[in-house]
Motif scaffolding. Structure first.
Motif, mmCIF file in Angstrom:
data_model
loop_
_atom_site.group_PDB
_atom_site.id
_atom_site.type_symbol
_atom_site.label_atom_id
_atom_site.label_comp_id
_atom_site.label_asym_id
_atom_site.label_seq_id
_atom_site.Cartn_x
_atom_site.Cartn_y
_atom_site.Cartn_z
ATOM 1 N N GLY A 111 8.027 -49.207 24.512
ATOM 2 C CA GLY A 111 8.514 -50.555 23.689
ATOM 3 C C GLY A 111 9.329 -50.123 22.502
ATOM 4 N N GLU A 112 9.637 -48.448 22.266
ATOM 5 C CA GLU A 112 10.391 -48.391 21.048
ATOM 6 C C GLU A 112 11.706 -48.282 21.297
ATOM 7 N N GLN A 113 12.231 -49.437 21.329
ATOM 8 C CA GLN A 113 13.689 -49.515 21.954
ATOM 9 C C GLN A 113 14.721 -49.121 20.752
ATOM 10 N N LYS A 114 14.612 -49.231 19.623
ATOM 11 C CA LYS A 114 15.406 -48.798 18.411
ATOM 12 C C LYS A 114 15.377 -47.215 18.627
ATOM 13 N N VAL A 115 14.322 -46.596 18.589
ATOM 14 C CA VAL A 115 14.085 -45.058 18.643
ATOM 15 C C VAL A 115 14.793 -44.710 19.931
ATOM 16 N N ALA A 116 14.514 -45.468 21.076
ATOM 17 C CA ALA A 116 15.156 -45.047 22.251
ATOM 18 C C ALA A 116 16.784 -45.033 22.319
ATOM 19 N N ARG A 117 17.216 -46.097 21.606
ATOM 20 C CA ARG A 117 18.491 -46.327 21.537
ATOM 21 C C ARG A 117 19.379 -44.854 20.631
ATOM 22 N N ALA A 118 18.570 -44.702 19.619
ATOM 23 C CA ALA A 118 18.913 -43.547 18.697
ATOM 24 C C ALA A 118 19.105 -42.265 19.754
ATOM 25 N N TYR A 119 17.880 -42.232 20.729
ATOM 26 C CA TYR A 119 18.184 -41.147 21.252
ATOM 27 C C TYR A 119 19.213 -41.027 22.235
ATOM 28 N N VAL A 120 19.432 -42.238 22.873
ATOM 29 C CA VAL A 120 20.400 -42.440 23.934
ATOM 30 C C VAL A 120 21.923 -41.862 23.176
ATOM 31 N N LEU A 121 22.205 -42.483 21.865
ATOM 32 C CA LEU A 121 23.333 -42.216 21.227
ATOM 33 C C LEU A 121 23.538 -40.901 20.905
ATOM 34 N N TYR A 122 22.363 -40.223 20.534
ATOM 35 C CA TYR A 122 22.436 -38.756 20.568
ATOM 36 C C TYR A 122 22.729 -38.154 21.571
ATOM 37 N N ARG A 123 22.499 -38.450 22.949
ATOM 38 C CA ARG A 123 22.520 -37.778 24.017
ATOM 39 C C ARG A 123 24.263 -37.895 24.435
ATOM 40 N N GLU A 124 24.505 -39.074 24.285
ATOM 41 C CA GLU A 124 25.982 -39.559 24.575
ATOM 42 C C GLU A 124 26.966 -38.668 23.467
ATOM 43 N N GLU A 125 26.709 -38.709 22.376
ATOM 44 C CA GLU A 125 27.613 -38.181 21.315
ATOM 45 C C GLU A 125 27.591 -36.440 21.826
ATOM 46 N N HIS A 126 26.479 -35.786 21.916
ATOM 47 C CA HIS A 126 26.562 -34.502 22.215
ATOM 48 C C HIS A 126 27.074 -34.046 23.694
ATOM 49 N N ALA A 127 26.910 -35.099 24.560
ATOM 50 C CA ALA A 127 27.830 -34.908 25.712
ATOM 51 C C ALA A 127 29.281 -34.780 25.411
ATOM 52 N N ARG A 128 29.507 -35.853 24.375
ATOM 53 C CA ARG A 128 31.083 -35.826 24.307
ATOM 54 C C ARG A 128 31.531 -34.635 23.537
ATOM 55 N N LEU A 129 30.793 -33.976 22.500
ATOM 56 C CA LEU A 129 30.959 -32.881 21.899
ATOM 57 C C LEU A 129 31.206 -31.764 22.772
ATOM 58 N N ARG A 130 30.226 -31.670 23.792
ATOM 59 C CA ARG A 130 30.359 -30.410 24.860
ATOM 60 C C ARG A 130 31.677 -30.629 25.465
ATOM 61 N N ALA A 131 31.912 -32.067 26.030
ATOM 62 C CA ALA A 131 33.167 -32.151 26.896
ATOM 63 C C ALA A 131 34.483 -31.835 26.076
ATOM 64 N N ALA A 132 34.443 -31.926 24.764
ATOM 65 C CA ALA A 132 35.587 -31.595 23.825
ATOM 66 C C ALA A 132 35.624 -30.031 23.713
ATOM 67 N N GLN A 133 34.531 -29.513 23.562
ATOM 68 C CA GLN A 133 34.546 -28.008 23.442
ATOM 69 C C GLN A 133 34.997 -27.271 24.883
ATOM 70 N N GLN A 134 34.675 -27.900 25.885
ATOM 71 C CA GLN A 134 35.091 -27.447 27.160
ATOM 72 C C GLN A 134 36.799 -27.582 27.274
ATOM 73 N N GLU A 135 37.370 -28.548 26.448
ATOM 74 C CA GLU A 135 38.827 -28.914 26.487
ATOM 75 C C GLU A 135 39.552 -27.974 25.387
ATOM 76 N N GLY A 136 38.637 -27.243 24.731
ATOM 77 C CA GLY A 136 39.407 -26.397 23.759
ATOM 78 C C GLY A 136 39.246 -26.873 22.238
ATOM 79 N N ILE A 137 38.590 -28.083 22.194
ATOM 80 C CA ILE A 137 38.459 -28.660 20.768
ATOM 81 C C ILE A 137 36.981 -27.990 20.189
ATOM 82 N N ASP A 138 37.383 -27.166 19.240
ATOM 83 C CA ASP A 138 36.370 -26.248 18.617
ATOM 84 C C ASP A 138 35.571 -27.109 17.724
ATOM 85 N N LYS A 139 36.446 -27.999 16.927
ATOM 86 C CA LYS A 139 35.786 -28.624 15.799
ATOM 87 C C LYS A 139 35.750 -30.176 16.028
ATOM 88 N N PRO A 140 35.272 -30.781 17.393
ATOM 89 C CA PRO A 140 35.451 -32.143 17.465
ATOM 90 C C PRO A 140 34.696 -33.105 16.319
#
Length: 971
Positions: A111-140
């Motif tokens: 039932g901790e939806q807010k915390v779960a949402r923060a965790y989901v956003l955390y995962r999405e953001e880091h997925a995006r940062l990893r993808a950026a680094q794979q494309e040569g973006i060192d400081k996304p």
């Protein structure tokens, strides 16, 4: 609180560390597969750490001390461990994503939806940062993504932005790269288009220009990012590039550009025959850093070749294209192309706008000016208008001599009717110029000339009035008076003047000097005997006042002088100069069979002042020599829209080498325009340009042959421009001419060379307005004084803050440049004169155009005119205008031997646009007049006041703004 680049990097590092929290040891035989494929031991305590961080992200730092949160985290961690142990009782491997899925699921089930949402956003953001680094973006950037042209979104590359801005600021000590980056990021949003990033950087930098002029270079270099992206992606060389990358990419892009341009039927196929590897290697990417924002934006908007609205030409590629086009007929084409490229790309010399537009293209119309004479015949009149249309189509400025056309009321033999005079035909010319607008690139531009004895002259003076019969008005066309010396003498002597119809006095059109005087007086005698019935007598002084009145009220007609143009013309043995051109600097013969053509370019004087503040004579000689060769090449390569132009140009081969950046050169030497030193520099600099230009043309004659009509010319007689002043003096008399004839060079040696070798070109020099090419080079126009020290310039490319960098430098050295000073200068419309804390020396040096006494302008122009075989576009600025001031100024222009004048710029209690300020609005208009400076007294022409004594002059009616100075058709 602002967010800095270091904040973003710290956040990225923190989240990356958190991402590793689950990849540590755990009891049992479980292993974690990391995202890079490596194996790591599993540690259940890291699951607890990850969930605690999610709680803190939602509830703040205090959440970590909550016993409830700690108990819940422990409970959920145990549940997750139980899940894994049930699934793999014997041990095994888990992917990091599986672990994070279970953490997310456990939070949701609890039932901790807010915390779960923060965790989901955390995962999405880091997925995006990893993808950026794979494309040569060192400081996304952690939150801002950019939409690229392929429709894909990628994180904003902070590293690239920092590199771009640092490159843009390189070598500029007084700019702040960090401030540009931080302020720009504040104006970005998630999903911003890729071009919008560059735009945000540019807009940030340009707002700082008024406080520090060097930001104009920063803005231009940031604009280059957009230009490179557009061109390189179109050429399929690269999606984007930094300036450093261009060392490798410019040669690649150049070769593809040539192929594409030929494929699009825009470039001359002969360009492919050059050694493109050699030329590509000669391109200098560093030259891109010379542009001001105004200069580069002007090139982008109006000069770069484009296909389907995509500009695929870059600055150095454009200059090489122009150079190649001018070297097509050279023996060693590559060597000459590189030589031409170097003077263009360095801004030592700049070709005229038609040459920049069309050199190297399939339709190489490179010439700037065309002069025609219109015969008194209906077929010929409309043929002349047709010629105007054809010449204007391919980007030429036009000067038409309409003096032969019979006046209103004269008899038409074929119909036994009466003529309507010149004016109705000029209305057709006006509308043709509007309809045929220089290939869709610029407004059509034409100037009609009429001699002052023409019976229609009074109506001609009123062509630009806003009142009266609109069918007899030409609101879009320029006009000029072609004034004989005899008229000026009668103005001085307060005598009568007679107006004739040309069909009654047909030879006056072709006569000048004493021959004109004798014929004119003979025709006046015929009016007494009744042999000539159609005429009008007026007081010369009354007509003169009307000329000045209309000049002030409407800006037209300009005042140009027939006799000095002809008496000093090198080509008077084969024809007559019947008019000047659109911008009053060309003085070439015209007839029914010949349309005069002139090819223009300008030496940039500021580029020839060394760091010691001295004129670099050897460099100037090299630049002039190359420039004259380039101009001569135009004649053979040029596309001629009408046969009369081709015939004339190949026979006489005239060119017009001029100057620009004169005011900048004075600043660099610490010289005021309104000073004896300024006049002396005008004299010496033009003498050197003249000497080297004549020498270069003579050397070309030795190499390539003399022009066809050389024999019999003043050149062939050893009479150089300086010597021709004596011919004017003999015809006009000592009483009406005062010109300095001093010199510093060995002119005898040059006379001997010219007589021995001949000349390649009938005419060599003319000072054009350089309205556009001076913007490209970032220098003051032509021979103009500074218009204002700080203002907003508006043109077809937009609005640009322009600030005088030399003034800023001097004020900084006196510790006077601050926010208050900026606002004070804006308040006084770019003038320093009413700011008490500025020293008088600086006020004098930075006096603006309307603060320079007009006699200084005339005196400097007179010193130049003695060296020039053609003329100069001389604008006259008069503040607090009165009839007497206009009278004295224009009489002095004639008395000092000038051939032509151009626009009159008259200022009353008005001002121009202001730059943006913290107080006030964009482009707010002040009604406060600029004050006149405490300038040194202007040199008085000896003898002139004798003729003006007691003549206060008529008051001049107040009128609207005089036309814009931006004559772009010539340059």
């Amino acid at each position: 609180m602002s967010t800095t680049t270091s904040d973003y990097q710290a956040e990225a590092s923190s989240t990356q560390a958190a991402d590793k929290d689950l990849q540590t040891t755990a009891p049992g035989k479980l292993r974690v597969i990391k995202r890079n494929g490596e194996l790591a031991a599993f540690n259940a305590s890291k699951i607890s750490v990850a969930m605690r961080k999610a709680y803190i992200a939602v509830e703040g730092e205090g959440a970590d001390t909550s016993s409830r949160m700690r108990d819940l985290v422990e409970k959920l961690t145990d549940q997750i461990m139980d899940t894994f142990m049930r699934r793999m009782p014997e041990g095994g491997t888990l992917h990091i994503e599986d672990i994070q899925d279970q953490v997310e699921l456990a939070l949701m089930r609890s039932g901790e939806q807010k915390v779960a949402r923060a965790y989901v956003l955390y995962r999405e953001e880091h997925a995006r940062l990893r993808a950026a680094q794979q494309e040569g973006i060192d400081k996304p950037h952690p939150t801002i993504s950019v939409e690229h042209r392929d429709g894909q979104r990628r994180p904003l590359d902070l590293g690239r932005i920092e590199t771009l801005v640092e490159e843009a600021c390189a070598g500029l000590e007084r700019v702040n790269a960090k401030k540009i980056v931080e302020d720009s990021i504040k104006n970005l949003y998630d999903g911003v288009p890729v071009d919008g990033v560059s735009t945000a950087l540019m807009m940030t930098a340009r707002t700082l220009v008024e406080k520090e002029p060097d930001y104009t270079y920063v803005t231009a270099r940031l604009l280059l990012d957009n230009l490179r992206r557009e061109a390189l992606s179109f050429l399929e060389v690269a999606e984007e590039a930094t300036q450093e990358d261009m060392k490798k990419l410019y040669p690649q892009a150049f070769k593809v550009y040539i192929e594409k341009g030929i494929e699009f039927e825009q470039l001359d196929p002969r360009l492919a025959e050059f050694d493109l590897e050699r030329l590509g290697a000669a391109l200098n990417p560093e030259a891109d850093n010379q542009f001001t924002y105004l200069g580069l934006q002007t090139l982008y908007d109006r000069y770069f070749l484009h296909h389907e609205d995509v500009r695929y030409e870059l600055p150095q590629v454009m200059f090489m294209r122009v150079a190649m086009g001018l070297a097509l007929n050279e023996e060693d084409r590559e060597a000459r192309a590189i030589e031409f490229y170097q003077v263009l790309s360095s801004f030592d010399y700049m070709a005229s706008t038609p040459t920049l537009f069309n050199s190297g293209t399939v339709r190489s119309q490179l010439s700037s000016c065309y002069l025609t004479t219109v015969p008194d015949d209906l077929d010929a009149i409309y043929n002349a208008i047709h010629d105007n249309a054809m010449l204007s189509k391919w980007a030429g400025g036009l000067g038409n001599d309409w003096t032969p056309i019979r006046a209103m009321g004269s008899r038409i033999k074929g119909t036994n009717g009466k003529s309507q005079g010149v004016v109705p035909f000029l209305k057709v010319v006006n509308d043709t110029a509007v309809a045929v607008n220089q290939g869709g690139k610029r407004k059509g531009a034409v100037c009609a000339y009429l001699e002052t004895w023409h019976l229609d002259i009074e109506e001609f003076l009123e062509l630009r009035k806003n009142t009266g019969d609109d069918r007899r008005r030409t609101h879009d066309m320029n006009s000029a008076n072609w004034v004989p010396d005899l008229f000026m003498q009668r103005v001085f002597e307060d005598q009568e003047w007679t107006l004739f119809s040309p069909n009654d006095v047909p030879d006056l059109h072709d006569l000048f000097g004493q021959a004109f005087k004798e014929a004119y007086e003979a025709y006046e005698a015929k009016t007494q005997t009744g042999e000539i019935k159609l005429f009008k007598k007026v007081k010369a002084a009354d007509l003169w006042r009307k000329m000045l009145s209309m000049l002030f009220e409407t800006g037209h007609p300009w005042i140009t002088f027939k006799d000095p143009c002809n008496l000093r013309s090198p080509q008077q043995h084969v024809g007559v100069v019947h008019s000047s051109n659109l911008c009053t600097e060309i003085t070439l013969n015209t007839s029914a069979d010949e349309i005069a053509v002139c090819n223009l370019g300008s030496i940039n004087l500021i580029q020839h002042i060394n760091d010691q503040g001295q004129l670099d004579v050897e460099k100037l000689k090299r630049s002039v020599k190359v420039a004259v060769r380039m101009l001569d090449n135009v004649i053979d390569i040029n596309y001629y829209a009408v046969p009369q132009a081709r015939k004339s140009n190949l026979r006489h081969r005239p060119v017009g080498l001029g100057i620009m950046g004169f005011q900048d050169a004075l600043y660099k030497q610490g010289i005021a325009y309104a000073s004896n030193e300024g006049v002396a520099f005008a004299d010496r600099s033009m003498e050197l340009v003249s000497y080297f230009a004549i020498e270069a043309s003579s050397d070309l004659a030795a190499e390539r042959g003399r022009y066809e009509t050389y024999e019999g010319s003043l050149w062939s007689q050893g009479i150089l421009p300086l010597d021709s002043i004596e011919k004017l003096r003999q015809e006009r008399g000592e009483k009406y001419l005062e010109v300095d004839t001093s010199s510093t060079q060995d002119w005898n040696a040059l006379r001997e060379k010219v007589v021995q070798q001949g000349m390649r070109n009938s005419n060599v020099m003319a000072i054009a307005p350089t309205a556009t090419i001076s913007n490209i080079c970032g220098v003051s126009q032509s021979i103009e004084p500074t218009y204002q020290n700080l203002y907003v310039k508006s043109n077809l490319s937009g609005e640009f803050t322009v600030v005088n960098p030399y003034m800023v430098k001097d004020l900084k050295e006196h510790d006077l440049w601050d926010e208050v000073m900026v606002n004070d200068i804006k308040y006084y419309d770019g003038s320093l004169q009413q700011i008490d804390r500025i020293p008088e020396e600086i006020k004098q040096r930075y006096a603006t155009a309307f603060e320079v006494e007009p006699r200084w302008l005339v005196e400097a122009a007179s010193r130049r005119q003695k060296w020039i075989d053609q003329a100069q576009s001389l604008n006259l600025y008069i503040q607090g205008v009165s009839g007497k001031k206009l009278d004295v100024t224009y009489r002095m222009a004639w008395f000092r031997g000038l051939k032509t004048t151009y626009y009159l710029r008259a200022l009353g209690a008005t001002s121009v646009e202001k730059s943006t300020v913290e107080r006030g609005n964009l482009n707010a208009v002040s009604t406060a007049p600029a004050a006149a400076p405490a300038a040194a007294p202007a040199p008085e022409p000896r003898g002139l006041d004798d003729f003006l004594e007691g003549r206060s002059g008529q008051g001049v009616p107040k009128g609207g703004d005089i036309d814009d100075l931006g004559c772009e058709a010539c340059q």
